[in-house]
Design a protein around this motif. Structure first.
Motif, PDB file in Angstrom:
ATOM      1  N   LYS A  60       0.833  -1.206   0.000  1.00  0.00           N
ATOM      2  CA  LYS A  60       0.000   0.000   0.000  1.00  0.00           C
ATOM      3  C   LYS A  60       0.870   1.259   0.000  1.00  0.00           C
ATOM      4  CE  LYS A  60      -3.715   2.355   2.420  1.00  0.00           C
ATOM      5  NZ  LYS A  60      -4.518   2.452   3.620  1.00  0.00           N
ATOM      6  N   LEU A  61       1.924   1.273   0.823  1.00  0.00           N
ATOM      7  CA  LEU A  61       2.839   2.418   0.855  1.00  0.00           C
ATOM      8  C   LEU A  61       3.477   2.641  -0.520  1.00  0.00           C
ATOM      9  CD1 LEU A  61       4.792   2.028   4.228  1.00  0.00           C
ATOM     10  CD2 LEU A  61       3.372   3.965   3.549  1.00  0.00           C
ATOM     11  N   LYS A  62       3.928   1.566  -1.146  1.00  0.00           N
ATOM     12  CA  LYS A  62       4.566   1.679  -2.461  1.00  0.00           C
ATOM     13  C   LYS A  62       3.590   2.183  -3.513  1.00  0.00           C
ATOM     14  CE  LYS A  62       8.241  -1.733  -1.885  1.00  0.00           C
ATOM     15  NZ  LYS A  62       8.784  -3.032  -2.332  1.00  0.00           N
ATOM     16  N   LYS A  63       2.366   1.692  -3.464  1.00  0.00           N
ATOM     17  CA  LYS A  63       1.345   2.112  -4.433  1.00  0.00           C
ATOM     18  C   LYS A  63       1.035   3.599  -4.270  1.00  0.00           C
ATOM     19  CE  LYS A  63      -3.308   1.008  -6.009  1.00  0.00           C
ATOM     20  NZ  LYS A  63      -4.506   0.186  -5.803  1.00  0.00           N
ATOM     21  N   LEU A 101       1.688   9.276  -6.099  1.00  0.00           N
ATOM     22  CA  LEU A 101       2.104  10.657  -5.859  1.00  0.00           C
ATOM     23  C   LEU A 101       3.140  11.100  -6.886  1.00  0.00           C
ATOM     24  CD1 LEU A 101       2.349  13.264  -4.060  1.00  0.00           C
ATOM     25  CD2 LEU A 101       4.227  12.064  -2.929  1.00  0.00           C
ATOM     26  N   ILE A 102       4.142  10.285  -7.101  1.00  0.00           N
ATOM     27  CA  ILE A 102       5.238  10.654  -7.994  1.00  0.00           C
ATOM     28  C   ILE A 102       4.761  10.823  -9.434  1.00  0.00           C
ATOM     29  CG2 ILE A 102       7.383   9.799  -9.029  1.00  0.00           C
ATOM     30  CD1 ILE A 102       8.089   8.641  -6.313  1.00  0.00           C
ATOM     31  N   THR A 103       3.848   9.982  -9.866  1.00  0.00           N
ATOM     32  CA  THR A 103       3.411  10.012 -11.266  1.00  0.00           C
ATOM     33  C   THR A 103       2.204  10.912 -11.515  1.00  0.00           C
ATOM     34  OG1 THR A 103       2.089   8.011 -10.925  1.00  0.00           O
ATOM     35  CG2 THR A 103       4.339   7.720 -11.753  1.00  0.00           C
ATOM     36  N   LYS A 104       1.661  11.530 -10.465  1.00  0.00           N
ATOM     37  CA  LYS A 104       0.498  12.395 -10.633  1.00  0.00           C
ATOM     38  C   LYS A 104       0.880  13.656 -11.415  1.00  0.00           C
ATOM     39  CE  LYS A 104      -3.437  14.103  -8.094  1.00  0.00           C
ATOM     40  NZ  LYS A 104      -4.128  14.099  -6.819  1.00  0.00           N
ATOM     41  N   ALA A 124       8.228  16.424   0.944  1.00  0.00           N
ATOM     42  CA  ALA A 124       8.802  15.382   1.806  1.00  0.00           C
ATOM     43  C   ALA A 124       8.270  13.998   1.452  1.00  0.00           C
ATOM     44  CB  ALA A 124       8.512  15.706   3.269  1.00  0.00           C
ATOM     45  N   ASP A 125       7.044  13.930   0.969  1.00  0.00           N
ATOM     46  CA  ASP A 125       6.451  12.639   0.598  1.00  0.00           C
ATOM     47  C   ASP A 125       7.076  12.038  -0.661  1.00  0.00           C
ATOM     48  OD1 ASP A 125       4.718  12.638   2.775  1.00  0.00           O
ATOM     49  OD2 ASP A 125       3.158  13.699   1.669  1.00  0.00           O
ATOM     50  N   HIS A 126       7.806  12.824  -1.442  1.00  0.00           N
ATOM     51  CA  HIS A 126       8.484  12.306  -2.630  1.00  0.00           C
ATOM     52  C   HIS A 126       9.765  11.546  -2.277  1.00  0.00           C
ATOM     53  CE1 HIS A 126       5.879  15.213  -4.681  1.00  0.00           C
ATOM     54  NE2 HIS A 126       6.150  14.566  -5.800  1.00  0.00           N
ATOM     55  N   VAL A 127      10.301  11.766  -1.090  1.00  0.00           N
ATOM     56  CA  VAL A 127      11.535  11.101  -0.682  1.00  0.00           C
ATOM     57  C   VAL A 127      11.320   9.588  -0.731  1.00  0.00           C
ATOM     58  CG1 VAL A 127      13.150  10.781   1.238  1.00  0.00           C
ATOM     59  CG2 VAL A 127      12.300  13.066   0.689  1.00  0.00           C
ATOM     60  N   PRO A 128      12.271   8.838  -1.293  1.00  0.00           N
ATOM     61  CA  PRO A 128      12.091   7.397  -1.444  1.00  0.00           C
ATOM     62  C   PRO A 128      11.743   6.684  -0.133  1.00  0.00           C
ATOM     63  CG  PRO A 128      14.057   8.109  -2.612  1.00  0.00           C
ATOM     64  CD  PRO A 128      13.568   9.289  -1.825  1.00  0.00           C
ATOM     65  N   LEU A 129      10.884   5.694  -0.258  1.00  0.00           N
ATOM     66  CA  LEU A 129      10.441   4.937   0.920  1.00  0.00           C
ATOM     67  C   LEU A 129      11.606   4.247   1.625  1.00  0.00           C
ATOM     68  CD1 LEU A 129       7.175   3.283  -0.456  1.00  0.00           C
ATOM     69  CD2 LEU A 129       7.371   5.227   1.112  1.00  0.00           C
ATOM     70  N   ASN A 130      12.564   3.737   0.859  1.00  0.00           N
ATOM     71  CA  ASN A 130      13.672   3.019   1.499  1.00  0.00           C
ATOM     72  C   ASN A 130      14.643   3.946   2.232  1.00  0.00           C
ATOM     73  OD1 ASN A 130      14.635   3.987  -0.989  1.00  0.00           O
ATOM     74  ND2 ASN A 130      16.191   2.401  -1.094  1.00  0.00           N
ATOM     75  N   TRP A 131      14.514   5.244   2.066  1.00  0.00           N
ATOM     76  CA  TRP A 131      15.273   6.187   2.883  1.00  0.00           C
ATOM     77  C   TRP A 131      14.547   6.427   4.202  1.00  0.00           C
ATOM     78  CZ3 TRP A 131      16.999  10.766  -0.739  1.00  0.00           C
ATOM     79  CH2 TRP A 131      17.777  10.252  -1.783  1.00  0.00           C
ATOM     80  N   ARG A 132      13.229   6.422   4.160  1.00  0.00           N
ATOM     81  CA  ARG A 132      12.428   6.738   5.338  1.00  0.00           C
ATOM     82  C   ARG A 132      12.102   5.523   6.191  1.00  0.00           C
ATOM     83  NH1 ARG A 132       7.364   9.398   3.260  1.00  0.00           N
ATOM     84  NH2 ARG A 132       7.830   8.520   1.244  1.00  0.00           N
TER      85      ARG A 132
END
Length: 149
Positions: free
Chosen positions: A14-17, A22-25, A48-56
């Motif tokens: 769900k997080l990845k989706k 967001l990124i492709t909107k 801040a929400d664009h920052v990659p998930l694997n960083w956060r």
């Protein structure tokens, strides 16, 4: 009680989706605010929400079964921009919840939306006098590319 691995995978999917959505909107221009020199858009180009998930997040169930953020991101700031090899690049200052910052490069095909961060943040080289409080960066084209993905 530790959640089951199945729940972890479900939440991670769900997080990845949501992140990809967001990124492709598409970011659309607004009619009000255009003065003939620049055009305003509905949303900020990078947040801040664009920052990659694997960083956060630690995305490993064994070490983070609750899928908690390990590095909270407070804000992103455009510290420098350049058009290079058909891509728009932003040198982004990423500020954490602890108010400490690091730099990262994000790129977009049009400079308006579809911003994706490079795989790793920028590593600034040390000088004889260690720098503190580096907040801005200027990107210039001198014929040699020093940025590497």
């Amino acid at each position: 009680m530790i959640p089951a691995k199945k729940e972890f995978k479900k939440r991670l999917a769900k997080l990845k989706k949501e992140h990809e959505k967001l990124i492709t909107k598409r970011n659309k221009p607004v009619k009000k605010g255009c003065n003939g020199i620049y055009r305003r858009y509905k949303r900020p180009i990078i947040t801040a929400d664009h920052v990659p998930l694997n960083w956060r997040y630690d995305l490993n169930y064994e070490t983070n079964p609750f899928l908690m953020q390990r590095i909270g991101v407070n804000a992103t700031f455009n510290s420098g921009a350049i058009y290079l090899d058909g891509q728009y690049l932003l040198m982004v200052r990423v500020e954490g919840w602890d108010r400490k910052s690091f730099f990262a490069v994000a790129e977009s095909p049009n400079g308006i939306d579809n911003w994706r961060f490079w795989e790793r943040p920028v590593t600034l080289p040390e000088t004889e006098l260690p720098e503190t409080n580096v907040y801005d960066m200027q990107l210039s084209w001198f014929g040699t590319v020093i940025l590497a993905k």
